[in-house]
Design a protein around this motif. Structure first.
Motif, PDB file in Angstrom:
ATOM      1  N   VAL A 254      16.397 -50.932  -4.672  1.00 44.48           N
ATOM      2  CA  VAL A 254      15.599 -50.943  -5.896  1.00 44.48           C
ATOM      3  C   VAL A 254      16.250 -49.938  -6.841  1.00 44.48           C
ATOM      4  N   GLU A 255      16.698 -50.398  -7.999  1.00 41.05           N
ATOM      5  CA  GLU A 255      17.397 -49.534  -8.946  1.00 41.05           C
ATOM      6  C   GLU A 255      16.564 -49.348 -10.205  1.00 41.05           C
ATOM      7  N   LEU A 256      16.526 -48.088 -10.674  1.00 40.54           N
ATOM      8  CA  LEU A 256      15.809 -47.739 -11.894  1.00 40.54           C
ATOM      9  C   LEU A 256      16.715 -46.911 -12.784  1.00 40.54           C
ATOM     10  N   ASP A 257      16.686 -47.178 -14.079  1.00 43.95           N
ATOM     11  CA  ASP A 257      17.382 -46.362 -15.074  1.00 43.95           C
ATOM     12  C   ASP A 257      16.359 -45.439 -15.723  1.00 43.95           C
ATOM     13  N   VAL A 258      16.538 -44.129 -15.551  1.00 47.35           N
ATOM     14  CA  VAL A 258      15.585 -43.137 -16.050  1.00 47.35           C
ATOM     15  C   VAL A 258      16.329 -42.081 -16.856  1.00 47.35           C
ATOM     16  N   ASP A 259      15.560 -41.159 -17.404  1.00 49.22           N
ATOM     17  CA  ASP A 259      16.131 -40.099 -18.234  1.00 49.22           C
ATOM     18  C   ASP A 259      16.743 -39.013 -17.353  1.00 49.22           C
ATOM     19  N   TRP A 260      17.612 -38.220 -17.981  1.00 47.72           N
ATOM     20  CA  TRP A 260      18.274 -37.137 -17.254  1.00 47.72           C
ATOM     21  C   TRP A 260      17.278 -36.074 -16.776  1.00 47.72           C
ATOM     22  N   PRO A 310      11.737 -62.322   3.705  1.00 44.47           N
ATOM     23  CA  PRO A 310      10.527 -62.378   2.861  1.00 44.47           C
ATOM     24  C   PRO A 310       9.789 -61.047   2.777  1.00 44.47           C
ATOM     25  N   THR A 311       9.704 -60.336   3.904  1.00 44.71           N
ATOM     26  CA  THR A 311       9.049 -59.029   3.885  1.00 44.71           C
ATOM     27  C   THR A 311       9.831 -58.039   3.033  1.00 44.71           C
ATOM     28  N   LEU A 312      11.167 -58.106   3.105  1.00 42.87           N
ATOM     29  CA  LEU A 312      11.986 -57.207   2.290  1.00 42.87           C
ATOM     30  C   LEU A 312      11.777 -57.469   0.805  1.00 42.87           C
ATOM     31  N   TRP A 313      11.661 -58.712   0.419  1.00 41.11           N
ATOM     32  CA  TRP A 313      11.423 -59.028  -0.992  1.00 41.11           C
ATOM     33  C   TRP A 313      10.105 -58.416  -1.470  1.00 41.11           C
ATOM     34  N   ASP A 314       9.061 -58.592  -0.684  1.00 46.57           N
ATOM     35  CA  ASP A 314       7.768 -58.009  -1.067  1.00 46.57           C
ATOM     36  C   ASP A 314       7.835 -56.487  -1.100  1.00 46.57           C
ATOM     37  N   LEU A 315       8.563 -55.899  -0.164  1.00 40.73           N
ATOM     38  CA  LEU A 315       8.680 -54.438  -0.141  1.00 40.73           C
ATOM     39  C   LEU A 315       9.429 -53.927  -1.364  1.00 40.73           C
ATOM     40  N   GLU A 321       7.392 -51.399  -8.364  1.00 41.07           N
ATOM     41  CA  GLU A 321       6.156 -51.264  -9.144  1.00 41.07           C
ATOM     42  C   GLU A 321       5.561 -49.867  -9.015  1.00 41.07           C
ATOM     43  N   ARG A 322       5.526 -49.326  -7.791  1.00 44.04           N
ATOM     44  CA  ARG A 322       4.914 -48.007  -7.606  1.00 44.04           C
ATOM     45  C   ARG A 322       5.754 -46.899  -8.247  1.00 44.04           C
ATOM     46  N   LEU A 323       7.065 -46.992  -8.179  1.00 45.62           N
ATOM     47  CA  LEU A 323       7.908 -45.967  -8.805  1.00 45.62           C
ATOM     48  C   LEU A 323       7.775 -46.007 -10.332  1.00 45.62           C
ATOM     49  N   VAL A 324       7.679 -47.201 -10.895  1.00 49.41           N
ATOM     50  CA  VAL A 324       7.496 -47.307 -12.343  1.00 49.41           C
ATOM     51  C   VAL A 324       6.154 -46.695 -12.743  1.00 49.41           C
ATOM     52  N   GLU A 325       5.110 -46.983 -11.985  1.00 51.57           N
ATOM     53  CA  GLU A 325       3.806 -46.378 -12.271  1.00 51.57           C
ATOM     54  C   GLU A 325       3.858 -44.865 -12.136  1.00 51.57           C
ATOM     55  N   TRP A 326       4.569 -44.371 -11.120  1.00 53.61           N
ATOM     56  CA  TRP A 326       4.652 -42.929 -10.903  1.00 53.61           C
ATOM     57  C   TRP A 326       5.366 -42.235 -12.058  1.00 53.61           C
ATOM     58  N   VAL A 327       6.477 -42.808 -12.523  1.00 56.31           N
ATOM     59  CA  VAL A 327       7.212 -42.200 -13.637  1.00 56.31           C
ATOM     60  C   VAL A 327       6.367 -42.231 -14.906  1.00 56.31           C
ATOM     61  N   ARG A 328       5.712 -43.336 -15.166  1.00 54.54           N
ATOM     62  CA  ARG A 328       4.931 -43.446 -16.396  1.00 54.54           C
ATOM     63  C   ARG A 328       3.704 -42.543 -16.380  1.00 54.54           C
ATOM     64  N   ALA A 329       3.060 -42.396 -15.226  1.00 52.88           N
ATOM     65  CA  ALA A 329       1.815 -41.625 -15.167  1.00 52.88           C
ATOM     66  C   ALA A 329       2.050 -40.142 -14.946  1.00 52.88           C
TER      67      ALA A 329
END
Length: 384
Positions: A254-260, A310-315, A321-329
């Motif tokens: 899972v890759e995310l582009d975030v600020d420094w 299939p389990t890996l896709w859901d994971l 989703e949880r990391l995006v929520e964590w960064v935003r909140a």
């Protein structure tokens, strides 16, 4: 003439009685096999698949005996007797094929493919299915050849063909090159263990499961319920990905582009907490690393593991989703930003003034004597 009709009538009555007794015996045999099937699956499968061809075989045998014994010699008796022989060969081949299907179903019923580690069971299932199809096809070809050999003209033609078997064989091999290639590719699939039924594959850029394997083609059930039908020779001649050949467990990213300014250690702790709270993670791999840092963004990669695709896709979707929520909140300042700054005030502040008393950085090669010399060499002398 009345004696002939009387003999035919008696023969017909005897045939009816004989067939009725045969049906009673067949019914008793079928019930006995079903009772025995409570202990072993083979008798139950035989009772299920072989009862109908057995009834037809008995009917053809009784008809053949009646025709030979009751009808007088002549053209009609020969035609009916020959037709009965053809039907006898066909029903015998049908019965043999039913026995093969019963044996296949008995063997497959003992294989557990509903468990997690079912690689060996799926391999045996693939081999048995393909072997049964090869055997049934061979029985059909042999039955057809036997039926043709009952014709005198066909026997004469067969003798002539044997004299030029080399030429005929070469022509047949050339004409059936594609078909034979697919058949041999199907046998290669069965015994090479390169792919099995229910394997997760990526072929022709599509992700799906192997739904069926025949001697000539392979069916892949695509994730969106489409079916991709591929000739076996083409499938074995091109690279493909098999995600479950040795083990169903997989790794995913899972890759995310975030600020420094993103707090990477805190994000790593959050990933651990997310994985610990879900049953999708198999507990093998949990890694978060900074894999790239260029321009205005930092790329963070989370590496996770699961028991199957299939389990890996859901994971992966859950972690993203949880990391995006964590960064935003929790750390909204770590969201991606695009910055623009004026460099001159920064340089002036660093050089202690408005930039005039410090070193000049505005030239092509800087304000040093060597830089000014390089600038004159490229641009020429300054204009008067």
């Amino acid at each position: 003439m009345p004696d002939a009709w009387m003999r035919i009538g008696w023969a017909g009555a005897v045939a009816v009685v004989a067939f009725a007794l045969f049906l009673v015996a067949e019914r008793v045999l079928r019930r006995t096999l079903r009772r025995l099937g409570r202990r072993s699956p083979l008798p139950a499968e035989l009772a299920e698949h072989a009862s109908r061809p057995l009834r037809w075989l008995g009917a053809v045998l009784i008809l053949r005996a009646t025709v030979v014994l009751a009808l007088p010699a002549g053209t009609w008796r020969d035609v009916i007797a020959h037709t009965a022989i053809l039907a006898l060969i066909a029903t015998a081949a049908w019965l043999f094929g039913a026995v093969l299907v019963a044996a296949e179903q008995t063997t497959l019923s003992k294989l557990r493919v509903d468990v997690r580690d079912n690689r060996h069971a799926r391999r045996v299932q693939t081999q048995i299915t393909l072997l049964r199809r090869v055997t049934v096809a061979a029985v059909a070809v042999l039955a057809l050849a036997a039926m043709l050999m009952t014709f005198p003209a066909a026997r004469t033609a067969g003798t002539s063909l044997l004299a030029s078997a080399g030429v005929i064989g070469a022509v047949a091999a050339l004409a059936a090159q594609s078909l034979l290639g697919n058949v041999f590719a199907g046998l290669q699939i069965a015994f090479s263990d390169a792919i099995r039924l229910d394997d997760v594959v990526i072929v022709e850029g599509e992700w799906g499961r192997v739904e069926d394997i025949t001697l000539t083609y392979l069916v892949v059930h695509i994730w969106d319920d489409r079916r991709l039908v591929i000739p076996t020779s083409q499938f074995m001649s091109k690279p493909f990905e098999n995600w479950t050949r040795r083990d169903a467990a997989l790794l995913g990213t899972v890759e995310l582009d975030v600020d420094w300014t993103t707090p990477v250690p805190d994000m790593r702790d959050e990933l651990t907490a997310i994985l610990a709270a879900t049953d999708l993670w198999d507990g093998r791999v949990s890694v978060l690393q900074v894999t790239d840092a260029v321009n205005t963004l930092v790329r963070v990669r989370a590496l996770v593991s699961a028991v199957d695709a299939p389990t890996l896709w859901d994971l992966r979707c859950l972690v993203r989703e949880r990391l995006v929520e964590w960064v935003r909140a929790r750390h909204p300042y770590a969201l991606p930003h695009v910055r623009t700054e004026r460099l001159a005030p920064v340089l002036a502040a660093r050089d202690g003034g408005d930039g005039a008393g410090g070193q000049d950085y505005t030239g092509l090669f800087g304000g040093s004597p060597d830089g000014r010399a390089r600038e004159r060499a490229f641009n020429g002398p300054p204009e008067p």
